[in-house]
Design a protein around this motif. Structure first.
Motif, PDB file in Angstrom:
ATOM      1  N   VAL A  40      65.551  38.341  40.167  1.00  0.00           N
ATOM      2  CA  VAL A  40      66.745  37.872  40.875  1.00  0.00           C
ATOM      3  C   VAL A  40      67.625  37.068  39.933  1.00  0.00           C
ATOM      4  O   VAL A  40      68.856  37.231  39.906  1.00  0.00           O
ATOM      5  N   ILE A  83      71.437  38.202  39.696  1.00  0.00           N
ATOM      6  CA  ILE A  83      72.228  37.526  40.718  1.00  0.00           C
ATOM      7  C   ILE A  83      73.686  37.388  40.301  1.00  0.00           C
ATOM      8  O   ILE A  83      73.994  37.161  39.126  1.00  0.00           O
ATOM      9  N   LYS A  84      74.578  37.549  41.265  1.00  0.00           N
ATOM     10  CA  LYS A  84      76.012  37.407  41.039  1.00  0.00           C
ATOM     11  C   LYS A  84      76.535  36.234  41.865  1.00  0.00           C
ATOM     12  O   LYS A  84      75.844  35.716  42.744  1.00  0.00           O
ATOM     13  N   ASP A  94      76.278  36.654  45.509  1.00  0.00           N
ATOM     14  CA  ASP A  94      74.901  36.509  45.995  1.00  0.00           C
ATOM     15  C   ASP A  94      74.522  35.039  46.145  1.00  0.00           C
ATOM     16  O   ASP A  94      73.852  34.660  47.107  1.00  0.00           O
ATOM     17  N   GLU A 145      67.055  38.846  51.392  1.00  0.00           N
ATOM     18  CA  GLU A 145      68.228  38.763  50.523  1.00  0.00           C
ATOM     19  C   GLU A 145      67.805  38.726  49.058  1.00  0.00           C
ATOM     20  O   GLU A 145      68.434  39.347  48.201  1.00  0.00           O
ATOM     21  N   ARG A 160      66.894  42.161  48.098  1.00  0.00           N
ATOM     22  CA  ARG A 160      68.120  42.965  47.936  1.00  0.00           C
ATOM     23  C   ARG A 160      68.764  42.695  46.586  1.00  0.00           C
ATOM     24  O   ARG A 160      69.174  43.632  45.882  1.00  0.00           O
ATOM     25  N   ILE A 161      68.849  41.433  46.211  1.00  0.00           N
ATOM     26  CA  ILE A 161      69.469  41.070  44.939  1.00  0.00           C
ATOM     27  C   ILE A 161      68.679  41.655  43.776  1.00  0.00           C
ATOM     28  O   ILE A 161      69.251  42.149  42.803  1.00  0.00           O
TER      29      ILE A 161
END
Length: 244
Positions: free
Chosen positions: A118, A122-123, A126, A161, A164-165
């Motif tokens: 992650v 991660i962005k 996110d 979440e 998902r990331i």
């Protein structure tokens, strides 16, 4: 159909299963493709109808084939997915066939890896999503022992979440059933009073903030610590219940 061979005299069902499975995995039959009719398979593989039916049933249980009814029905090759892995692990957890120690140790290793992945992927968008969970968790925290159930439900969504990331199908297959069934495992042993929701809230605050600040090691530390303490509380709950 040159894909298949005549049956050997021993292990008829197993032989059929192996041939059909190899044909599917080698993509002699593509996902979504309909298998030849039963009579065609019986003829080219030298199998009886009962033997073929049993082999097809086993392959459906493995998640490689599916049966469709109707005018355009038949036996079709399934799209590859992680459902069999997910369902099998979920069943083991619900039936408590995995020990608390093994579950905690496994989670510490796997979820540490998830957090590291992650952190790489991660962005900013996110981070904002993860940060948005903190006030929702805090709402349940303020309810004290009564907020434990709600807190756990939000935790499941937050962990999804993270999966998902990470964007990993394997992490999704392995961790989703653990997260979705952990409450049913813990419920008989941990009450809202024992759960210490405030401490869990602090853990998530530290994890999310560490990810936001790019501090991977700190995020991993709090993830492992959170899992370890949760497992300890579950073991204490088991001991308490056994004494009572």
């Amino acid at each position: 159909m040159t894909v298949f061979k005549k049956q050997k005299s021993i292990g008829l069902v197993e032989n059929l299963v192996n041939q059909l499975e190899n044909a599917i995995l080698s993509r002699s039959f593509e996902p979504g493709e309909k298998l030849p009719s039963s009579s065609e398979l019986e003829a080219c593989m030298g199998a009886s109808r009962g033997t073929l039916r049993e082999a097809l049933r086993i392959l459906q249980q493995k998640g490689l084939l599916e049966s469709r009814v109707g005018v355009k029905g038949g036996i079709f090759v399934r799209e590859a997915n992680t459902d069999p892995v997910t369902e099998g692990l979920a069943q083991l957890i619900r039936l408590q066939k995995i020990s608390l120690d093994d579950l905690a140790e496994f989670r510490q290793v796997i979820e540490s890896g998830l957090i590291r992945l992650v952190a790489k992927r991660i962005k900013d968008a996110d981070i904002k999503i993860l940060q948005g969970y903190l006030p929702i968790l805090q709402t349940q925290t303020l309810r004290g022992a009564d907020g434990w159930h709600g807190f756990l439900e939000i935790e499941v969504d937050l962990r999804k979440e993270l999966i998902r990331i990470a964007g990993s199908l394997l992490y999704k297959a392995v961790l989703t059933p653990i997260h979705e069934n952990i409450f049913s495992y813990a419920a008989p042993y941990i009450s809202g009073e024992d759960a210490n929701v405030e401490e869990a809230m602090e853990d998530w605050t530290q994890i999310v903030n560490a990810l936001a600040n790019g501090d991977t090691n700190r995020a991993v530390f709090y993830t492992r610590d959170h899992i370890k303490r949760y497992a300890c509380r579950m073991k204490q709950g088991v001991a308490k219940k056994n004494k009572g």
